[in-house]
Design an enzyme around this catalytic site. Structure first.
Site, short mmCIF file in Angstrom:
data_model
loop_
_atom_site.label_atom_id
_atom_site.label_comp_id
_atom_site.label_asym_id
_atom_site.label_seq_id
_atom_site.Cartn_x
_atom_site.Cartn_y
_atom_site.Cartn_z
N ASP A 152 0.83 -1.21 0.00
CA ASP A 152 0.00 0.00 0.00
C ASP A 152 0.86 1.26 0.00
O ASP A 152 0.55 2.24 -0.66
CB ASP A 152 -0.92 0.00 1.23
CG ASP A 152 -2.12 -0.90 1.01
OD1 ASP A 152 -2.54 -1.02 -0.16
OD2 ASP A 152 -2.64 -1.48 1.98
N LYS A 180 6.24 -44.02 14.74
CA LYS A 180 4.81 -44.34 14.83
C LYS A 180 4.66 -45.72 15.45
O LYS A 180 5.41 -46.63 15.07
CB LYS A 180 4.17 -44.37 13.44
CG LYS A 180 4.28 -43.07 12.69
CD LYS A 180 3.71 -43.16 11.28
CE LYS A 180 3.98 -41.86 10.55
NZ LYS A 180 3.64 -41.93 9.13
N CYS A 196 5.73 -0.71 34.92
CA CYS A 196 4.84 0.05 35.82
C CYS A 196 5.50 0.36 37.16
O CYS A 196 4.87 0.95 38.03
CB CYS A 196 3.54 -0.71 36.04
SG CYS A 196 3.76 -2.22 36.99
N LYS A 240 11.19 -37.58 8.38
CA LYS A 240 10.17 -36.54 8.34
C LYS A 240 10.54 -35.61 7.19
O LYS A 240 11.54 -34.88 7.25
CB LYS A 240 10.14 -35.78 9.67
CG LYS A 240 9.03 -34.75 9.72
CD LYS A 240 8.84 -34.25 11.14
CE LYS A 240 7.65 -33.34 11.27
NZ LYS A 240 7.74 -32.13 10.47
N LYS A 243 13.06 -34.46 16.12
CA LYS A 243 13.66 -33.48 15.23
C LYS A 243 15.19 -33.60 15.25
O LYS A 243 15.78 -33.96 16.27
CB LYS A 243 13.27 -32.06 15.67
CG LYS A 243 11.78 -31.79 15.66
CD LYS A 243 11.15 -31.92 14.30
CE LYS A 243 11.34 -30.71 13.45
NZ LYS A 243 10.35 -29.67 13.51
N GLU A 292 10.26 -43.37 10.18
CA GLU A 292 10.26 -42.83 8.81
C GLU A 292 10.87 -41.43 8.81
O GLU A 292 10.65 -40.69 9.76
CB GLU A 292 8.81 -42.70 8.32
CG GLU A 292 8.03 -43.99 8.40
CD GLU A 292 6.52 -43.77 8.46
OE1 GLU A 292 6.05 -42.70 8.04
OE2 GLU A 292 5.83 -44.68 8.94
N SER A 318 -1.25 -32.60 13.30
CA SER A 318 0.21 -32.43 13.26
C SER A 318 0.85 -33.37 14.27
O SER A 318 0.16 -34.12 14.95
CB SER A 318 0.58 -30.98 13.52
OG SER A 318 -0.18 -30.48 14.57
N CYS A 358 5.74 -9.31 37.57
CA CYS A 358 5.14 -8.04 37.98
C CYS A 358 3.78 -8.42 38.54
O CYS A 358 2.97 -9.03 37.85
CB CYS A 358 4.99 -7.14 36.75
SG CYS A 358 3.89 -5.76 37.09
S1 IVH Z 1 2.52 -38.81 9.75
C1 IVH Z 1 -1.22 -37.33 12.45
N1 IVH Z 1 4.75 -39.21 8.57
O1 IVH Z 1 4.92 -33.72 9.35
C2 IVH Z 1 -0.07 -36.82 11.68
N2 IVH Z 1 4.01 -36.97 8.76
O2 IVH Z 1 4.23 -32.16 11.88
C3 IVH Z 1 0.40 -37.88 10.75
N3 IVH Z 1 5.48 -35.33 7.71
O3 IVH Z 1 1.70 -32.55 8.64
C4 IVH Z 1 1.54 -37.42 9.98
N4 IVH Z 1 6.97 -36.77 6.98
O4 IVH Z 1 3.25 -32.96 6.69
C5 IVH Z 1 3.87 -38.30 8.97
N5 IVH Z 1 6.70 -39.79 7.51
C6 IVH Z 1 5.84 -38.85 7.90
C7 IVH Z 1 6.02 -37.48 7.64
C8 IVH Z 1 5.08 -36.56 8.09
C9 IVH Z 1 6.62 -35.48 7.04
C10 IVH Z 1 4.83 -34.04 7.99
C11 IVH Z 1 3.37 -33.95 7.64
C12 IVH Z 1 2.68 -33.51 8.90
C13 IVH Z 1 3.81 -32.94 9.67
C14 IVH Z 1 3.52 -33.06 11.14
#
Ligand code: IVH
Length: 680
Positions: free
Chosen positions: A38, A285, A406, A119, A309, A117, A83, A427
């Site tokens: 803008d 998992k 304050c 991530k 992580k 698996e 998530s 505070c």
């Molecule tokens: S299982 C109920 N498996 O991570 C959630 N997620 O922070 C089941 N992701 O939104 C997700 N690799 O986009 C799963 N091997 C994996 C994954 C994976 C990447 C991502 C996915 C999810 C996020 C969760």
């Protein structure tokens, strides 16, 4: 200024506007904020007004910009896309496994299978196959509702249009990650900040031909809705996915021993740079799908999975000075202002020092050279000080004794749970008038998890506050937004956007509303627990208002809610004893449309029943029993009253006092087998 220079300046701005329009409308990937956009438009108009010789086809007076094509159709996921909660250490994983086993009532030495698996750091998508044919492809959206991006997903080669073979469920949602290979990203790295953004931007192109230009990939790893499950474990499912023609990760494994899981973690992390796509951790998992079903979900994430992580990224920098920030609950947090440093692609200039004890323990001082680390979404932290680099005149940091906002004398409260003084300095805000606290409350109120008012971020709140436009949350809804036209950086577009998002935020669920009030100890989970109990804002407000009169019924009612304890009740009492808070809530009730909490609509024998559990049970853990009952519409209470419908008694160590109390009040007592009959 001479004419040529003015022209050059003008056309430079016009070129920028063109670029921003293209990014916003064509690529669905705005590269500047609405404010800056803008401001640029206003600058161009000002130049045109002042210098009549300036003309361009692309002037904002002539050009309505690119017409935004209609958004994608919104479609609700059959099963929400949730998530994952995060773990950062072996201890976190040990805790995760312990909790899982406790919940399932398995022995601690039970060798539970874990599917591991990588991530993948991309964008998740859900593909609905009916009779093997890809019918619908959705983006994650907010997890509940996604966008119909079928056409774009169909351009991805690794997504089969038809499942291979003949052994597949009649109806299945295959879920996985859309991502881009590191090598493909290098060609377009000028357009996007990182591969993940590139995948997201490309997936949401209006024109699927545009999506096709960026080589996206899909890796399958989970499922949503399935009609006729042909698999009993996650690892079996992953094998089937491969048979059906999906790409699955070559790094998937199954382990039963935490030592192997950790070894695998270290190995994969060391290979991280060689893997052809971005991986930011490992997902663990529980392999058995029956266990997964029993474990279910808490809030936004499953109990049966966790993301481990990869370790944080570290860097060295210098503390320029230490600032004290005041939070909405009055906590004084020391923050190190750093010489800006790049930590894993992100420029860091602040690090939290947590509290006074932490500063003393690590002897952190202004001017120190420190190692900082950033882990995932967590705020960067100072992990150590390089004493050798400390200058001779360096002085210990003195934590303030008075609130910098304050001037009230700060306190460390006594924690009745730990029987120790809190580490946090606060505070006490005795007059409920500490400006910084009020401002932080406003920021909390508009934040994503609360009212989610887009365009009203932290900086805008600071700005409005300084201009004395708002003080309490309800002021936002009484604000004359057109007044903003007078202020720098506010153009038509950003004003309309803000008006719309304020209006949109007025419709709000009860749990979000309770959360938005910013009451100490009432986070998401507790707000949900309160909403579930009170169901309407009227009930909640009336009861909480009466907590401070000497009538024990109201206090007892709160004590009876499972999950609400002394700290929450003390905090509610304090909050509702303040007249200004009562005014704020009354005003908000008038201005907003606060939806009643929806309990399970399906009628079950437990709908609306108040249930209490005592003791340990033979076959299921108490947590699982509570979870099952809640799913069937029951409310779990933590103390007995006349209103309680059942006391469910476990065979090991039930509390006799509770049983006697139930007998006295004529509350029906059930044992585990009676209970199983009811829930089955
Ligand atoms: S299982 C109920 N498996 O991570 C959630 N997620 O922070 C089941 N992701 O939104 C997700 N690799 O986009 C799963 N091997 C994996 C994954 C994976 C990447 C991502 C996915 C999810 C996020 C969760």
């Amino acid at each position: 200024m001479e004419k040529e220079k003015i022209k050059a300046l003008y056309f430079d701005k016009i070129a920028k506007l063109k670029e921003y329009n293209k990014a916003y409308y064509d690529q669905d990937n705005p590269i500047i904020s609405d404010h800056k956009y803008d401001r640029l438009k206003i600058e161009i108009l000002n130049l045109e007004n002042k210098y009549k010789f300036l003309k361009s086809k692309l002037s904002p007076t002539k050009n309505i910009g690119y017409k935004s094509s209609s958004r994608f159709k919104k479609i609700k996921h059959k099963i929400p896309m949730l998530s994952l909660s995060n773990a950062f250490s072996e201890n976190n994983i040990v805790d995760f496994l312990k909790k899982v086993k406790n919940f399932l009532k398995l022995n601690n030495d039970y060798k539970i299978e874990i599917s591991t698996e990588p991530k993948i750091d991309g964008i998740s998508a859900s593909l609905n196959y009916i009779n093997g044919q890809l019918k619908l492809g959705l983006s994650r959206g907010d997890g509940i509702t996604g966008e119909d991006i079928t056409l774009n997903l169909k351009t991805i080669r690794s997504i089969p249009a038809r499942l291979k073979g003949s052994k597949f469920p009649e109806n299945i949602e295959v879920r996985g990650e859309v991502y881009i290979l590191k090598k493909d990203f290098t060609n377009i790295s000028n357009k996007f900040a990182n591969p993940r953004n590139a995948a997201g931007g490309s997936l949401r192109q209006k024109d699927s031909l545009e999506t096709k230009k960026i080589p996206l990939q899909f890796m399958a790893y989970s499922f949503g809705f399935v009609k006729e499950k042909l698999f009993k474990t996650q690892s079996e499912y992953l094998k089937l996915l491969k048979n059906w023609g999906f790409k699955v990760s070559q790094y998937n494994n199954v382990f039963t021993d935490i030592k192997d899981m950790m070894k695998n973690y270290i190995e994969l992390e060391s290979k991280r740079s060689e893997i052809e796509y971005d991986v930011d951790g490992i997902v663990y998992k529980i392999n058995d799908l029956n266990f997964q079903k029993r474990l279910g979900y808490v809030s936004n994430s499953p109990r049966w999975a966790i993301a481990h992580k990869f370790s944080s990224t570290k860097a060295i920098s210098k503390i320029l000075n230490i600032e004290i920030q005041i939070g909405r609950t009055g906590a004084l947090t020391p923050v190190a202002k750093l010489k800006p440093v790049n930590v894993g692609g992100v420029i860091i200039s602040n690090a939290t020092l947590h509290n006074e004890d932490e500063i003393i323990r690590k002897d952190i001082r202004e001017g120190d050279v420190v190692t900082i680390q950033r882990a995932g979404e967590v705020i960067p932290q100072v992990i150590s000080v390089d004493i050798n680099k400390r200058s001779a005149g360096s002085k210990k940091f003195i934590f303030p004794h008075k609130c910098p906002s304050c001037n009230s004398k700060v306190v460390k409260e006594f924690n009745s749970n730990t029987k120790k003084k809190d580490a946090v300095t606060r505070c006490p805000d005795p007059n409920y008038s500490c400006q910084d606290i009020l401002k932080e409350k406003l920021k909390h109120f508009v934040s994503k998890e609360a009212l989610n008012i887009e365009g009203l971020g932290k900086k805008v709140i600071d700005n409005f506050w300084n201009k004395k436009l708002i003080k309490y949350s309800y002021d936002i809804f009484n604000l004359d937004i057109d007044i903003l036209k007078k202020f720098d950086g506010w153009g038509e577009k950003s004003i309309i956007n803000l008006k719309n998002s304020i209006n949109k935020s007025k419709k709000i669920s009860l749990d979000r509303f309770i959360f938005s009030l910013g009451i100490r100890h009432i986070g998401h989970e507790n707000a949900k627990v309160l909403a579930k109990h009170f169901l309407s804002i009227g009930q909640f407000f009336e009861t909480c208002k009466k907590l401070n009169i000497n009538n024990h019924n109201y206090l007892d009612e709160l004590y009876s809610i499972d999950g609400i304890g002394i700290s929450q009740i003390d905090s509610l009492k304090k909050f509702f004893s303040n007249k200004q808070n009562l005014i704020v809530i009354s005003n908000l009730i008038n201005l907003l449309d606060i939806k009643n909490y929806k309990l399970l609509t399906k009628k079950t024998p437990l709908s609306g029943k108040l249930i209490m559990f005592t003791g340990a049970f033979e076959n299921k853990s108490r947590s699982e029993l509570k979870f099952l009952s809640e799913n069937l519409g029951a409310k779990i209470v933590s103390s007995i009253s006349k209103k309680t419908n059942f006391l469910v008694v476990g065979s090991q160590k039930p509390t006799t006092k509770k049983i006697n109390e139930a007998k006295r009040l004529n509350v029906k007592i059930l044992y585990e087998k009676d209970w199983n009959k009811i829930i089955n």
